[in-house]
Enzyme design. Sequence first.
Site, PDB file in Angstrom:
ATOM      1  N   GLY A 251       8.517 -10.819  -7.066  1.00  0.00           N
ATOM      2  CA  GLY A 251       8.196 -11.089  -8.462  1.00  0.00           C
ATOM      3  C   GLY A 251       8.664 -10.046  -9.455  1.00  0.00           C
ATOM      4  O   GLY A 251       8.122  -9.959 -10.554  1.00  0.00           O
TER       5      GLY A 251
ATOM      6  N   ASN B 268      11.481 -10.012 -11.131  1.00  0.00           N
ATOM      7  CA  ASN B 268      12.019 -10.711 -12.313  1.00  0.00           C
ATOM      8  C   ASN B 268      10.900 -11.309 -13.148  1.00  0.00           C
ATOM      9  O   ASN B 268      10.966 -11.296 -14.381  1.00  0.00           O
ATOM     10  CB  ASN B 268      13.010 -11.800 -11.888  1.00  0.00           C
ATOM     11  CG  ASN B 268      14.396 -11.241 -11.648  1.00  0.00           C
ATOM     12  OD1 ASN B 268      15.076 -10.839 -12.579  1.00  0.00           O
ATOM     13  ND2 ASN B 268      14.799 -11.189 -10.381  1.00  0.00           N
TER      14      ASN B 268
ATOM     15  N   ARG C 219      13.026 -22.535  -3.162  1.00  0.00           N
ATOM     16  CA  ARG C 219      12.801 -23.920  -2.777  1.00  0.00           C
ATOM     17  C   ARG C 219      13.601 -24.806  -3.723  1.00  0.00           C
ATOM     18  O   ARG C 219      13.637 -24.540  -4.926  1.00  0.00           O
ATOM     19  CB  ARG C 219      11.298 -24.209  -2.893  1.00  0.00           C
ATOM     20  CG  ARG C 219      10.809 -25.419  -2.187  1.00  0.00           C
ATOM     21  CD  ARG C 219       9.292 -25.391  -2.073  1.00  0.00           C
ATOM     22  NE  ARG C 219       8.831 -24.504  -1.016  1.00  0.00           N
ATOM     23  CZ  ARG C 219       8.889 -24.811   0.278  1.00  0.00           C
ATOM     24  NH1 ARG C 219       9.358 -25.983   0.669  1.00  0.00           N
ATOM     25  NH2 ARG C 219       8.468 -23.960   1.177  1.00  0.00           N
TER      26      ARG C 219
ATOM     27  N   ASN D 289      16.990 -20.821 -13.935  1.00  0.00           N
ATOM     28  CA  ASN D 289      16.974 -20.122 -12.646  1.00  0.00           C
ATOM     29  C   ASN D 289      17.855 -18.889 -12.753  1.00  0.00           C
ATOM     30  O   ASN D 289      18.817 -18.872 -13.522  1.00  0.00           O
ATOM     31  CB  ASN D 289      17.517 -21.035 -11.538  1.00  0.00           C
ATOM     32  CG  ASN D 289      17.525 -20.360 -10.180  1.00  0.00           C
ATOM     33  OD1 ASN D 289      16.549 -19.734  -9.783  1.00  0.00           O
ATOM     34  ND2 ASN D 289      18.631 -20.454  -9.455  1.00  0.00           N
TER      35      ASN D 289
ATOM     36  N   HIS E 233      20.212 -16.438 -10.313  1.00  0.00           N
ATOM     37  CA  HIS E 233      20.839 -16.375  -8.987  1.00  0.00           C
ATOM     38  C   HIS E 233      21.644 -15.078  -8.904  1.00  0.00           C
ATOM     39  O   HIS E 233      22.369 -14.749  -9.853  1.00  0.00           O
ATOM     40  CB  HIS E 233      21.753 -17.589  -8.775  1.00  0.00           C
ATOM     41  CG  HIS E 233      22.389 -17.608  -7.420  1.00  0.00           C
ATOM     42  ND1 HIS E 233      21.700 -17.961  -6.285  1.00  0.00           N
ATOM     43  CD2 HIS E 233      23.633 -17.284  -7.021  1.00  0.00           C
ATOM     44  CE1 HIS E 233      22.507 -17.856  -5.243  1.00  0.00           C
ATOM     45  NE2 HIS E 233      23.683 -17.448  -5.659  1.00  0.00           N
TER      46      HIS E 233
END
Length: 209
Positions: free
Chosen positions: A12, A14, A91, A107, A109
């Site tokens: 966690g 981020n 997920r 998101n 990445h």
Amino acid sequence: AKRVVVFISGGGSNMLALADACAAPDSPAEIVAVISDKAEAAGLAKAKARGIPTFAFERKNYDGKAEHEAAILAALDELQPDILCLAGYMRLISGAFIGRYDGRILNIHPSLLPLFAGLHTHQRAIDAGMKIAGCTVHFVTEGMDEGPIIAQAAVPVLGTDTAEKLAARLLGVEHKLYPLALKLVAEGMVRMEGGRAILSPVAQTSLAD
Ligand code: GAR
């Protein structure tokens, strides 16, 4: 402020970077909850310590992916978020779920997409002989790590790098990039349209500085 729910599976860091940025008085976004698919995710305790409501939805407690997602969607119906931020949420989200929040799911990445989508990105960048690596914040669409790119940042790959060292260097940059990208979306400076992330001219000017 725009209501944001952050999704995590692990440490966690981020999520904390987003929470710190959103704690600023002039922030256009506020974190209203953190959701994890792992009850033991270290990030949950960190969120709680800051007074952020947390929820764990373990996949194993549900009969299938649809039931798991239905439980999460029911919680979101209560939370009424404007934006969902996936931050190390490991997920894949179904098309049906994404459809409920289309253009409102972000998101991060740890690669320069479209290079190295999927897992083991740092090792794959090293193995490819890349001299720079980076991270990408993008809108979430059905294909894994495929959605329109909002923002990217790069770091050098050193000859002495291991996947762990590169990941640590990159994480520090992720913590700057994700809050910036969230701010742009929350302010309406970036939106998803026609399969692209459209940046307003105002935002383009400020990013060029
Ligand atoms: C981050 O490096 C993030 O980019 C990555 O997982 C890490 C989570 O760290 N995400 C993915 O690999 C998504 N496929 P954190 O829990 O400390 O934020």
